[in-house]
Scaffold this motif. Sequence first.
Motif, PDB file in Angstrom:
ATOM      1  N   LEU A  99       0.846  -1.189   0.000  1.00 63.93           N
ATOM      2  CA  LEU A  99       0.000   0.000   0.000  1.00 63.93           C
ATOM      3  C   LEU A  99       0.883   1.241   0.000  1.00 63.93           C
ATOM      4  O   LEU A  99       1.948   1.256   0.633  1.00 63.93           O
ATOM      5  N   SER A 100       0.445   2.269  -0.713  1.00 61.59           N
ATOM      6  CA  SER A 100       1.153   3.540  -0.722  1.00 61.59           C
ATOM      7  C   SER A 100       0.442   4.536   0.185  1.00 61.59           C
ATOM      8  O   SER A 100      -0.709   4.330   0.573  1.00 61.59           O
ATOM      9  N   LEU A 101       1.147   5.613   0.510  1.00 62.53           N
ATOM     10  CA  LEU A 101       0.624   6.617   1.430  1.00 62.53           C
ATOM     11  C   LEU A 101       0.612   7.995   0.783  1.00 62.53           C
ATOM     12  O   LEU A 101       1.596   8.407   0.162  1.00 62.53           O
ATOM     13  N   ILE A 102      -0.503   8.686   0.921  1.00 69.89           N
ATOM     14  CA  ILE A 102      -0.582  10.103   0.551  1.00 69.89           C
ATOM     15  C   ILE A 102      -0.894  10.885   1.821  1.00 69.89           C
ATOM     16  O   ILE A 102      -1.840  10.564   2.539  1.00 69.89           O
ATOM     17  N   VAL A 103      -0.088  11.908   2.089  1.00 65.64           N
ATOM     18  CA  VAL A 103      -0.220  12.700   3.318  1.00 65.64           C
ATOM     19  C   VAL A 103      -0.807  14.062   2.989  1.00 65.64           C
ATOM     20  O   VAL A 103      -0.404  14.709   2.012  1.00 65.64           O
ATOM     21  N   ALA A 104      -1.754  14.499   3.806  1.00 59.40           N
ATOM     22  CA  ALA A 104      -2.320  15.841   3.675  1.00 59.40           C
ATOM     23  C   ALA A 104      -2.261  16.523   5.036  1.00 59.40           C
ATOM     24  O   ALA A 104      -2.509  15.881   6.071  1.00 59.40           O
ATOM     25  N   THR A 105      -1.912  17.797   5.050  1.00 60.43           N
ATOM     26  CA  THR A 105      -1.864  18.551   6.302  1.00 60.43           C
ATOM     27  C   THR A 105      -3.135  19.376   6.455  1.00 60.43           C
ATOM     28  O   THR A 105      -3.697  19.864   5.485  1.00 60.43           O
ATOM     29  N   THR A 106      -3.554  19.540   7.714  1.00 60.42           N
ATOM     30  CA  THR A 106      -4.840  20.182   7.989  1.00 60.42           C
ATOM     31  C   THR A 106      -4.718  21.551   8.643  1.00 60.42           C
ATOM     32  O   THR A 106      -5.748  22.205   8.877  1.00 60.42           O
ATOM     33  N   GLU A 107      -3.492  21.972   8.988  1.00 60.37           N
ATOM     34  CA  GLU A 107      -3.274  23.244   9.685  1.00 60.37           C
ATOM     35  C   GLU A 107      -4.077  23.294  10.991  1.00 60.37           C
ATOM     36  O   GLU A 107      -4.482  24.359  11.450  1.00 60.37           O
ATOM     37  N   ALA A 108      -4.310  22.108  11.569  1.00 57.18           N
ATOM     38  CA  ALA A 108      -5.073  21.976  12.821  1.00 57.18           C
ATOM     39  C   ALA A 108      -6.491  22.514  12.694  1.00 57.18           C
ATOM     40  O   ALA A 108      -7.112  22.902  13.682  1.00 57.18           O
ATOM     41  N   SER A 109      -7.023  22.530  11.468  1.00 59.88           N
ATOM     42  CA  SER A 109      -8.380  23.003  11.220  1.00 59.88           C
ATOM     43  C   SER A 109      -9.282  21.813  10.908  1.00 59.88           C
ATOM     44  O   SER A 109      -8.997  21.042   9.985  1.00 59.88           O
ATOM     45  N   LEU A 110     -10.380  21.686  11.631  1.00 59.19           N
ATOM     46  CA  LEU A 110     -11.308  20.585  11.398  1.00 59.19           C
ATOM     47  C   LEU A 110     -11.997  20.736  10.042  1.00 59.19           C
ATOM     48  O   LEU A 110     -12.318  19.733   9.391  1.00 59.19           O
ATOM     49  N   ASP A 111     -12.246  21.973   9.609  1.00 59.04           N
ATOM     50  CA  ASP A 111     -12.875  22.200   8.306  1.00 59.04           C
ATOM     51  C   ASP A 111     -11.946  21.768   7.173  1.00 59.04           C
ATOM     52  O   ASP A 111     -12.369  21.105   6.219  1.00 59.04           O
ATOM     53  N   ILE A 112     -10.675  22.158   7.276  1.00 56.97           N
ATOM     54  CA  ILE A 112      -9.702  21.759   6.252  1.00 56.97           C
ATOM     55  C   ILE A 112      -9.534  20.246   6.244  1.00 56.97           C
ATOM     56  O   ILE A 112      -9.422  19.624   5.175  1.00 56.97           O
ATOM     57  N   GLU A 113      -9.518  19.644   7.414  1.00 60.29           N
ATOM     58  CA  GLU A 113      -9.386  18.190   7.502  1.00 60.29           C
ATOM     59  C   GLU A 113     -10.515  17.491   6.741  1.00 60.29           C
ATOM     60  O   GLU A 113     -10.277  16.554   5.974  1.00 60.29           O
ATOM     61  N   ALA A 114     -11.753  17.966   6.923  1.00 61.47           N
ATOM     62  CA  ALA A 114     -12.901  17.364   6.248  1.00 61.47           C
ATOM     63  C   ALA A 114     -12.791  17.540   4.731  1.00 61.47           C
ATOM     64  O   ALA A 114     -13.079  16.611   3.956  1.00 61.47           O
ATOM     65  N   GLU A 115     -12.357  18.716   4.285  1.00 60.24           N
ATOM     66  CA  GLU A 115     -12.211  18.981   2.852  1.00 60.24           C
ATOM     67  C   GLU A 115     -11.151  18.081   2.231  1.00 60.24           C
ATOM     68  O   GLU A 115     -11.342  17.514   1.146  1.00 60.24           O
ATOM     69  N   LYS A 116     -10.027  17.931   2.921  1.00 55.54           N
ATOM     70  CA  LYS A 116      -8.944  17.117   2.365  1.00 55.54           C
ATOM     71  C   LYS A 116      -9.278  15.632   2.419  1.00 55.54           C
ATOM     72  O   LYS A 116      -8.835  14.859   1.554  1.00 55.54           O
ATOM     73  N   ALA A 117     -10.054  15.225   3.403  1.00 51.80           N
ATOM     74  CA  ALA A 117     -10.503  13.829   3.452  1.00 51.80           C
ATOM     75  C   ALA A 117     -11.369  13.521   2.232  1.00 51.80           C
ATOM     76  O   ALA A 117     -11.234  12.460   1.605  1.00 51.80           O
ATOM     77  N   GLN A 118     -12.262  14.452   1.877  1.00 50.20           N
ATOM     78  CA  GLN A 118     -13.103  14.274   0.701  1.00 50.20           C
ATOM     79  C   GLN A 118     -12.248  14.194  -0.563  1.00 50.20           C
ATOM     80  O   GLN A 118     -12.505  13.365  -1.451  1.00 50.20           O
ATOM     81  N   SER A 119     -11.214  15.034  -0.646  1.00 46.46           N
ATOM     82  CA  SER A 119     -10.326  15.014  -1.809  1.00 46.46           C
ATOM     83  C   SER A 119      -9.597  13.677  -1.929  1.00 46.46           C
ATOM     84  O   SER A 119      -9.461  13.127  -3.034  1.00 46.46           O
TER      85      SER A 119
END
Length: 336
Positions: A99-119
Amino acid sequence: MRKAPEPKKRANLRDVAKAAGVSVATVSRVLNEPKVVKKDTLEKVQAAIADLKFVPSAAARAINSGRTRFVGALVPTLDNAIFARFLAALERKLSDHQLSLIVATTEASLDIEAEKAQSLLDIGAEGLIITGATHNPTLIDLIERTMLPTIITSFFDPKNPLPTIGYDNAAAAQLGLQHLVELGHRNIAVVHGPVHDNDRTRARLAGITTFPFAGKLSTFETEISHQGGVDVAQHLGGLSAKPEAILCLSDVVALGVLLGLQAQNISVPDQISMVGVDDLPISSVTVPPLTSVHLPVSQMGERAADALANWIETNQTPKSEELGTRLIVRNSTKRF
């Protein structure tokens, strides 16, 4: 005028199958499930791949197998070494499961986290690793609707609907405070990062405030950075009644506090004892070396990778797992 040579065509799956004398389906199995292919057939296909310099297309592989074979990890930042250690272990172990890994940072923002999870889900993530137990309802709804295998790390809560693999943050902070109390300190400053949207910090503070302690306990919030620590150190250094000890709920902040105290010629541990939480690699080589509570972040990355990979393969939800913490005593603390 000489005609320019035509560019060589990139080899495809059919070219490999023809060169190896096997079917396209067999080549696909070699690429996606090599363990189920006979040794002699595997070697023929691999030799053809090498001769043709064939590079599998991730998109084509996903179409043929129905698998993208990557998972996403959402972390607050890459600036903190603790996340770098976690992600290194996570990626290393995921590769064992192909399995490969893609990392996304959220800037400690719950809104950004939700957006990047969708992406991540939009491009085919087969699972997610998320940090902490507090999340945007949009993210929770996404996970529930898609039934996406998702594991929470850096936090242990067996009652959480999602499996958690991490440590008891309250108990980790209490280890640091207990050490200072046992050394005889009765005026202790606690320095911590922002509590907004950070359940790990809130849990550590809860552990501190519920610990049986008859002395004076003062708390100071700052940003999780070296500068944040320096700023608090300047404030503490200007007090007429300075604390006997400082407990920092992050080693990143602790290093800033240590430098800030030294800039004011305040000696650690002769004048003030110091304890951190994280046990970053640099904490063992500061002057003096920092006493810190070790968080098993590399082990957490490995366990999370195994659990998520098995969940994806078997469709069986893993159980939550608590990893132990321990105090690493160095030279930044002294009996009062």
